[in-house]
Design a protein around this motif. Structure first.
Motif, PDB file in Angstrom:
ATOM      1  N   ARG A  40       0.830  -1.215   0.000  1.00  0.00           N
ATOM      2  CA  ARG A  40       0.000   0.000   0.000  1.00  0.00           C
ATOM      3  C   ARG A  40       0.866   1.267   0.000  1.00  0.00           C
ATOM      4  O   ARG A  40       0.423   2.338   0.387  1.00  0.00           O
ATOM      5  N   ARG A  41       2.107   1.132  -0.466  1.00  0.00           N
ATOM      6  CA  ARG A  41       3.045   2.244  -0.351  1.00  0.00           C
ATOM      7  C   ARG A  41       2.663   3.453  -1.204  1.00  0.00           C
ATOM      8  O   ARG A  41       3.124   4.571  -0.932  1.00  0.00           O
ATOM      9  N   ARG A  42       1.858   3.265  -2.229  1.00  0.00           N
ATOM     10  CA  ARG A  42       1.452   4.399  -3.069  1.00  0.00           C
ATOM     11  C   ARG A  42       0.257   5.161  -2.487  1.00  0.00           C
ATOM     12  O   ARG A  42      -0.138   6.192  -3.030  1.00  0.00           O
ATOM     13  N   GLU A  43      -0.307   4.649  -1.407  1.00  0.00           N
ATOM     14  CA  GLU A  43      -1.435   5.326  -0.767  1.00  0.00           C
ATOM     15  C   GLU A  43      -0.932   6.319   0.284  1.00  0.00           C
ATOM     16  O   GLU A  43       0.103   6.113   0.913  1.00  0.00           O
ATOM     17  N   GLU A  44      -1.676   7.388   0.458  1.00  0.00           N
ATOM     18  CA  GLU A  44      -1.298   8.414   1.429  1.00  0.00           C
ATOM     19  C   GLU A  44      -1.514   7.884   2.846  1.00  0.00           C
ATOM     20  O   GLU A  44      -2.608   7.423   3.193  1.00  0.00           O
ATOM     21  N   PRO A  45      -0.483   7.940   3.698  1.00  0.00           N
ATOM     22  CA  PRO A  45      -0.668   7.487   5.076  1.00  0.00           C
ATOM     23  C   PRO A  45      -1.514   8.477   5.874  1.00  0.00           C
ATOM     24  O   PRO A  45      -1.645   9.648   5.505  1.00  0.00           O
ATOM     25  N   TYR A  46      -2.068   7.997   6.953  1.00  0.00           N
ATOM     26  CA  TYR A  46      -2.845   8.872   7.829  1.00  0.00           C
ATOM     27  C   TYR A  46      -1.904   9.752   8.650  1.00  0.00           C
ATOM     28  O   TYR A  46      -0.829   9.327   9.058  1.00  0.00           O
ATOM     29  N   HIS A  47      -2.351  10.975   8.907  1.00  0.00           N
ATOM     30  CA  HIS A  47      -1.522  11.925   9.640  1.00  0.00           C
ATOM     31  C   HIS A  47      -2.083  12.240  11.022  1.00  0.00           C
ATOM     32  O   HIS A  47      -1.580  13.131  11.698  1.00  0.00           O
ATOM     33  N   SER A  48      -3.132  11.531  11.431  1.00  0.00           N
ATOM     34  CA  SER A  48      -3.644  11.690  12.794  1.00  0.00           C
ATOM     35  C   SER A  48      -4.139  10.341  13.288  1.00  0.00           C
ATOM     36  O   SER A  48      -4.617   9.509  12.509  1.00  0.00           O
ATOM     37  N   ILE A  49      -3.993  10.128  14.593  1.00  0.00           N
ATOM     38  CA  ILE A  49      -4.468   8.890  15.202  1.00  0.00           C
ATOM     39  C   ILE A  49      -5.981   8.789  15.070  1.00  0.00           C
ATOM     40  O   ILE A  49      -6.528   7.710  14.796  1.00  0.00           O
ATOM     41  N   ALA A  50      -6.684   9.901  15.244  1.00  0.00           N
ATOM     42  CA  ALA A  50      -8.143   9.887  15.180  1.00  0.00           C
ATOM     43  C   ALA A  50      -8.637   9.433  13.813  1.00  0.00           C
ATOM     44  O   ALA A  50      -9.526   8.570  13.711  1.00  0.00           O
ATOM     45  N   ALA A  51      -8.074  10.009  12.745  1.00  0.00           N
ATOM     46  CA  ALA A  51      -8.501   9.636  11.389  1.00  0.00           C
ATOM     47  C   ALA A  51      -8.183   8.177  11.110  1.00  0.00           C
ATOM     48  O   ALA A  51      -8.971   7.458  10.478  1.00  0.00           O
ATOM     49  N   HIS A  52      -7.029   7.737  11.581  1.00  0.00           N
ATOM     50  CA  HIS A  52      -6.620   6.349  11.349  1.00  0.00           C
ATOM     51  C   HIS A  52      -7.553   5.387  12.091  1.00  0.00           C
ATOM     52  O   HIS A  52      -8.015   4.379  11.534  1.00  0.00           O
ATOM     53  N   ALA A  53      -7.849   5.695  13.352  1.00  0.00           N
ATOM     54  CA  ALA A  53      -8.730   4.827  14.132  1.00  0.00           C
ATOM     55  C   ALA A  53     -10.148   4.830  13.573  1.00  0.00           C
ATOM     56  O   ALA A  53     -10.833   3.797  13.601  1.00  0.00           O
ATOM     57  N   ASP A  54     -10.596   5.966  13.060  1.00  0.00           N
ATOM     58  CA  ASP A  54     -11.922   6.017  12.434  1.00  0.00           C
ATOM     59  C   ASP A  54     -11.999   5.033  11.267  1.00  0.00           C
ATOM     60  O   ASP A  54     -12.973   4.274  11.135  1.00  0.00           O
ATOM     61  N   THR A  83      -9.391   2.065  18.358  1.00  0.00           N
ATOM     62  CA  THR A  83     -10.315   1.324  17.491  1.00  0.00           C
ATOM     63  C   THR A  83     -11.350   0.582  18.321  1.00  0.00           C
ATOM     64  O   THR A  83     -12.550   0.582  17.993  1.00  0.00           O
ATOM     65  N   ALA A  84     -10.924  -0.051  19.402  1.00  0.00           N
ATOM     66  CA  ALA A  84     -11.863  -0.755  20.278  1.00  0.00           C
ATOM     67  C   ALA A  84     -12.898   0.210  20.841  1.00  0.00           C
ATOM     68  O   ALA A  84     -14.097  -0.107  20.901  1.00  0.00           O
ATOM     69  N   ARG A  85     -12.458   1.380  21.252  1.00  0.00           N
ATOM     70  CA  ARG A  85     -13.388   2.363  21.809  1.00  0.00           C
ATOM     71  C   ARG A  85     -14.419   2.805  20.763  1.00  0.00           C
ATOM     72  O   ARG A  85     -15.611   2.964  21.075  1.00  0.00           O
ATOM     73  N   ARG A  86     -13.987   2.979  19.537  1.00  0.00           N
ATOM     74  CA  ARG A  86     -14.913   3.388  18.477  1.00  0.00           C
ATOM     75  C   ARG A  86     -15.909   2.275  18.151  1.00  0.00           C
ATOM     76  O   ARG A  86     -17.077   2.543  17.873  1.00  0.00           O
ATOM     77  N   LEU A  87     -15.442   1.047  18.171  1.00  0.00           N
ATOM     78  CA  LEU A  87     -16.349  -0.067  17.912  1.00  0.00           C
ATOM     79  C   LEU A  87     -17.437  -0.145  18.983  1.00  0.00           C
ATOM     80  O   LEU A  87     -18.616  -0.378  18.680  1.00  0.00           O
ATOM     81  N   VAL A  88     -17.058   0.055  20.227  1.00  0.00           N
ATOM     82  CA  VAL A  88     -18.033   0.033  21.311  1.00  0.00           C
ATOM     83  C   VAL A  88     -19.032   1.171  21.152  1.00  0.00           C
ATOM     84  O   VAL A  88     -20.246   0.994  21.312  1.00  0.00           O
ATOM     85  N   THR A  89     -18.528   2.358  20.825  1.00  0.00           N
ATOM     86  CA  THR A  89     -19.404   3.515  20.627  1.00  0.00           C
ATOM     87  C   THR A  89     -20.407   3.266  19.508  1.00  0.00           C
ATOM     88  O   THR A  89     -21.553   3.721  19.567  1.00  0.00           O
ATOM     89  N   ALA A  90     -19.965   2.514  18.485  1.00  0.00           N
ATOM     90  CA  ALA A  90     -20.842   2.208  17.353  1.00  0.00           C
ATOM     91  C   ALA A  90     -21.803   1.065  17.661  1.00  0.00           C
ATOM     92  O   ALA A  90     -22.590   0.663  16.797  1.00  0.00           O
TER      93      ALA A  90
END
Length: 233
Positions: A40-54, A83-90
């Motif tokens: 996946r090296r051609r894809e833009e990496p995430y620059h925040s933990i929040a966006a990545h966990a979302d 990620t676990a916290r977001r799954l629970v919230t959902a």
């Protein structure tokens, strides 16, 4: 039971190949491949933990239909927890257990070891931690390939802070090397405040990447916690 693994900063899914092999026949091991590296090296990496966990929690939702657990090392521990916290919230089922490795509990301010402002500081930090990433630093071509991901990951960690919220109710197992230069045992033990369930702290011999040399011990901790000690698949 599925075990979903989250790599360290600058790391890739392949970092968990030895653990996956060690757990073969016990668990269905999956590893997250972050954007910006390897296939996946051609894809833009995430620059925040929040966006990545979302994004991770969205991808993870179908995997929560059966029993599952999470294992995150270093930055991966932060992402596994968020990620676990977001799954629970959902409204999704909680993991049977979350394994948090090589990372202290989150705090209101970014950790001192995460606030790195230049490539020189990042490379010095990676070199000091050792582990399998050490060989990459000595190969200019490989280094050029991994630097965008390293910049993004450390940039995300450098702006991450704990904003509060309800603790998980699933049990946590926290693992740390006794010679880890960036995570002390007391910092690792502070994860206890992030669950109302069971808590287990394991201190293993080794540095930040103790997992490279203690794969069998980690396998035994995981299988005992999930398949023996009251957490049947």
């Amino acid at each position: 039971m599925r075990l979903v693994c989250f790599p360290h900063a600058g790391g890739a899914a392949s970092a968990f190949l030895p653990l996956s092999r060690a757990l073969g026949g016990h668990l269905d091991v999956l590893a997250v491949q972050y954007p910006g590296r390897q296939d996946r090296r051609r894809e833009e990496p995430y620059h925040s933990i929040a966006a990545h966990a979302d994004a991770l929690s969205e991808v993870m939702e179908p995997l929560t239909e059966g029993p599952y657990a999470l294992f995150g090392h270093s930055m991966g521990a932060v992402l596994a927890h968020e990620t676990a916290r977001r799954l629970v919230t959902a409204g999704r089922p909680e993991p049977r257990r979350v394994f948090l490795s090589g990372r202290g509990a989150p705090s209101p301010l970014p950790g001192a070891h995460d606030r790195l402002g230049s490539d020189t500081e990042i490379l010095a930090a990676v070199g000091a931690l050792g582990g399998t990433g050490r060989a990459v630093l000595d190969d200019p071509e490989l280094l050029a390939m991994v630097m965008p991901a390293l910049r993004a990951d450390y940039g995300a960690l450098g702006t991450y802070h704990w904003g509060g919220g309800s603790p998980l109710s699933c049990p946590l197992t926290v693992l740390v090397g006794d010679a880890d230069p960036v995570v002390g045992v007391a910092e690792a033990a502070a994860w206890r405040g992030h669950t109302t369930g069971g808590f287990d702290l394991r201190v293993l011999s080794g540095g930040h990447f103790y997992l490279d040399d203690r794969t069998d011990d980690v396998r035994d901790i995981i299988t005992t916690s999930l398949l023996v000690a009251g957490s049947p698949a």
